[in-house]
Write a protein that holds these residues in place. Structure first.
Motif, PDB file in Angstrom:
ATOM      1  N   THR A  59     -14.818 -61.147  57.835  1.00 49.25           N
ATOM      2  CA  THR A  59     -13.330 -60.272  57.824  1.00 49.25           C
ATOM      3  C   THR A  59     -12.759 -60.098  56.511  1.00 49.25           C
ATOM      4  OG1 THR A  59     -13.088 -61.120  60.346  1.00 49.25           O
ATOM      5  CG2 THR A  59     -11.261 -59.977  58.866  1.00 49.25           C
ATOM      6  N   SER A  62     -15.220 -57.737  54.452  1.00 44.24           N
ATOM      7  CA  SER A  62     -14.965 -56.474  54.885  1.00 44.24           C
ATOM      8  C   SER A  62     -13.690 -55.770  54.255  1.00 44.24           C
ATOM      9  CB  SER A  62     -15.099 -56.177  56.611  1.00 44.24           C
ATOM     10  OG  SER A  62     -14.801 -54.950  56.773  1.00 44.24           O
ATOM     11  N   ARG A  65     -13.754 -55.084  50.614  1.00 46.81           N
ATOM     12  CA  ARG A  65     -14.482 -53.769  50.452  1.00 46.81           C
ATOM     13  C   ARG A  65     -13.502 -52.486  50.557  1.00 46.81           C
ATOM     14  NH1 ARG A  65     -17.795 -50.665  53.525  1.00 46.81           N
ATOM     15  NH2 ARG A  65     -19.591 -49.384  52.336  1.00 46.81           N
ATOM     16  N   SER A  66     -12.652 -52.558  51.668  1.00 52.96           N
ATOM     17  CA  SER A  66     -11.672 -51.660  52.017  1.00 52.96           C
ATOM     18  C   SER A  66     -10.742 -51.554  50.994  1.00 52.96           C
ATOM     19  CB  SER A  66     -11.104 -51.783  53.418  1.00 52.96           C
ATOM     20  OG  SER A  66     -12.278 -51.938  54.547  1.00 52.96           O
ATOM     21  N   TYR A 164     -23.210 -56.475  49.850  1.00 53.27           N
ATOM     22  CA  TYR A 164     -22.343 -56.666  50.854  1.00 53.27           C
ATOM     23  C   TYR A 164     -23.136 -56.550  52.087  1.00 53.27           C
ATOM     24  CZ  TYR A 164     -18.963 -55.920  54.632  1.00 53.27           C
ATOM     25  OH  TYR A 164     -18.408 -56.197  56.000  1.00 53.27           O
ATOM     26  N   ASP A 168     -23.947 -59.726  54.811  1.00 58.86           N
ATOM     27  CA  ASP A 168     -23.496 -59.806  55.903  1.00 58.86           C
ATOM     28  C   ASP A 168     -24.878 -60.238  56.977  1.00 58.86           C
ATOM     29  OD1 ASP A 168     -21.541 -58.982  57.990  1.00 58.86           O
ATOM     30  OD2 ASP A 168     -22.817 -57.316  58.461  1.00 58.86           O
TER      31      ASP A 168
END
Length: 226
Positions: A59, A62, A65-66, A164, A168
């Protein structure tokens, strides 16, 4: 009072008393098994903790990256720049904080890893995790802070996105293995518990039946002889 009873009646009462004591012992044994089963469930929950921590890492990555994508929108040449009523540091600081969260979660996972397979999967994951930060996220943050948005975007596309995806993938492999190991361990321990419980019940029932039958036959034989 007992002196007025026949020998057979006294013997039968003795056998019944022994059977009652046996039943009590069996009941306490079952209670202890139940407590052991509760501890087994608690242990299973503890085994699931590393999986939850790996989920936290996923989480956080992610979200990092956002945050970088949002930071890129602060480019003065972007049509989205006017939509951000906050400084760039809101996003870059968030990425730094998420890195700390990732490190803390990994430090909680690493000591719990056992066996060659877990360590191998963990090593692959951690290697790509380190590369993701060292070759992707950290350079992108430096470029963003320098106002070099185009270069930061290139790093995102060329390094962060591929790394990434690899991180992942390795995270999923490790989580799946941890979940499988925890499940198999729980099922094996539960099977042992159920076998022990069933054996205790069977022995207890057999002992009660034998004791009651033997006491009845013996009491009748003594009463008949008298």
């Amino acid at each position: 009072m007992l002196s007025n009873l026949k020998i057979g009646t006294r013997l039968f009462a003795l056998v019944v008393s022994l059977l009652v004591v046996t039943g009590i012992v069996i009941a306490f044994g079952l209670q202890a098994l139940q407590s052991s089963n509760a501890n087994l469930n608690a242990q299973y929950e503890r085994q699931l903790e590393p999986i939850a921590r790996m989920g936290e890492i996923g989480t956080a990555l992610s979200e990092s990256r956002s945050q970088l994508l949002l930071a890129l929108q602060h480019d003065p040449g972007s049509s989205f720049a006017s939509l951000h009523d906050h400084p760039l540091s809101l996003h870059t600081n968030a990425v730094d904080k998420l890195r700390q969260d990732v490190d803390a979660a990994w430090h909680a996972v690493e000591p719990r890893l056992q066996g060659d397979t877990e360590r191998r999967l963990a090593a692959a994951f951690h290697a790509n995790l380190q590369k993701l930060f060292a070759e992707g996220i950290q350079p992108a943050l430096g470029l963003l802070n320098d106002g070099r948005y185009d270069q930061a975007n290139r790093v995102l596309l060329a390094r962060i996105n591929p790394l990434y995806a690899e991180t992942d993938r390795d995270s999923d492999a490790l989580r799946s293995h941890l979940a499988s190991t925890a499940k198999h361990g729980y099922e094996a321990a539960l099977a042992d518990y159920e076998r022990t419980r069933n054996l205790l019940l069977a022995l207890g029932a057999a002992g009660l039946i034998f004791g009651l039958g033997f006491g009845t036959v013996l009491a009748r034989g003594i009463s008949g002889g008298i």
